[in-house]
Motif scaffolding. Structure first.
Motif: not given
Length: 283
Positions: A86-90, A100-101, A163-168, A174-177
């Motif tokens: 989900l993190a990669l998708w967003l 969605i987020g 899961m939402p906390f892990a997603l956060l 992931v966005q920093s890559i």
């Protein structure tokens, strides 16, 4: 840095960190001491292994340890495993990604006890799930789905809540890559899974470790989900400790509490090292 500068930093941090260490340390000290017979609220206080010996010989205590550890580890692994895709998708904004987020993070705003009661209504004997499975012919009549022996309901709720906390945590990592790093891997022939295993996971391993540890500790010590939808043939450590405290048996409750703290430390270190060994070395 000079010694004088270190002293200044220490003095600046003392008001905040000093108070935290004092209060947290006091609680831990009293719990450990009480488990060894000191600070007894009812009866004589004396240093003794009596309460540890009493509980260590009980099968129900061993089952509580194994069950709580299983729930904690499984919840942490499943939450992170679901949060990563989900993190990669967003990772890259698209139309509707903000909505969605926000929807995916909505469970963070729902109290655990409320979520447990809502879940019970869904899987109740005449709830939505039973009615749907009867309608499509899977069940020939309503069946009991609540308080299953294997704790599946507890795992579902733990993953839904955590899961939402892990997603956060993972979304920010992931966005920093940089896209250049991922594109370089693609140009070198790395597929989606290879890029995740050799680039994304190693570069976001710190966020992964934080998510695993926080979810694990929360699920291990959870009380509300266990009480409402947990198995009837076994108790979690939180339930076991509450049982002793409600009976005024504070020394036994302290033994369970100290055991829970020990499990939290061991599990957190184990998950951190495992994530580092599996993904940290691949860059």
């Amino acid at each position: 840095m000079t010694a004088r500068e270190w002293i200044k930093i220490a003095l600046l941090l003392t008001p905040g960190i000093g108070l935290i260490l004092f209060f947290v340390g006091s609680v831990i000290y009293v719990a450990i001491a009480q488990s060894f017979g000191l600070y007894n609220l009812a009866g004589e206080s004396k240093l003794s292994l009596e309460f540890w010996e009493l509980l260590s010989g009980k099968r129900v205590f061993a089952r509580s340890i194994g069950y709580s550890f299983f729930i904690g580890v499984t919840s942490a692994l499943l939450s992170v495993a679901l949060a990563y895709p989900l993190a990669l998708w967003l990772r890259k904004p698209f139309r509707g990604s903000l909505l969605i987020g926000a929807l995916l993070k909505a469970p963070l705003l729902v109290h655990g006890l409320v979520a447990a009661f809502l879940f019970v209504n869904i899987i109740a004997y005449h709830g939505v799930v039973n009615q749907f499975l009867q309608a499509i012919g899977v069940f020939d009549g309503p069946r009991r789905l609540q308080n299953d022996d294997k704790g599946i309901s507890v795992l579902i709720l733990q993953v839904w809540k955590n899961m939402p906390f892990a997603l956060l945590l993972l979304t920010g990592a992931v966005q920093s890559i940089s896209d250049d790093v991922l594109n370089a891997g693609r140009d070198l022939g790395a597929g989606s899974f290879a890029r995740f295993r050799r680039i994304i996971a190693p570069l976001s391993v710190s966020a992964m470790q934080a998510a695993l540890v926080i979810v694990f500790i929360g699920a291990l010590a959870d009380f509300s989900f266990q009480t409402i939808v947990g198995p009837t043939n076994k108790q979690s450590l939180a339930q076991y400790m509450t049982f002793f405290s409600s009976k005024g048996r504070w020394n036994e409750a302290a033994v369970v509490g100290v055991t829970m703290m020990g499990l939290s430390l061991v599990g957190a270190l184990g998950l951190t090292l495992a994530a580092k060994l599996v993904f940290g070395g691949r860059k």
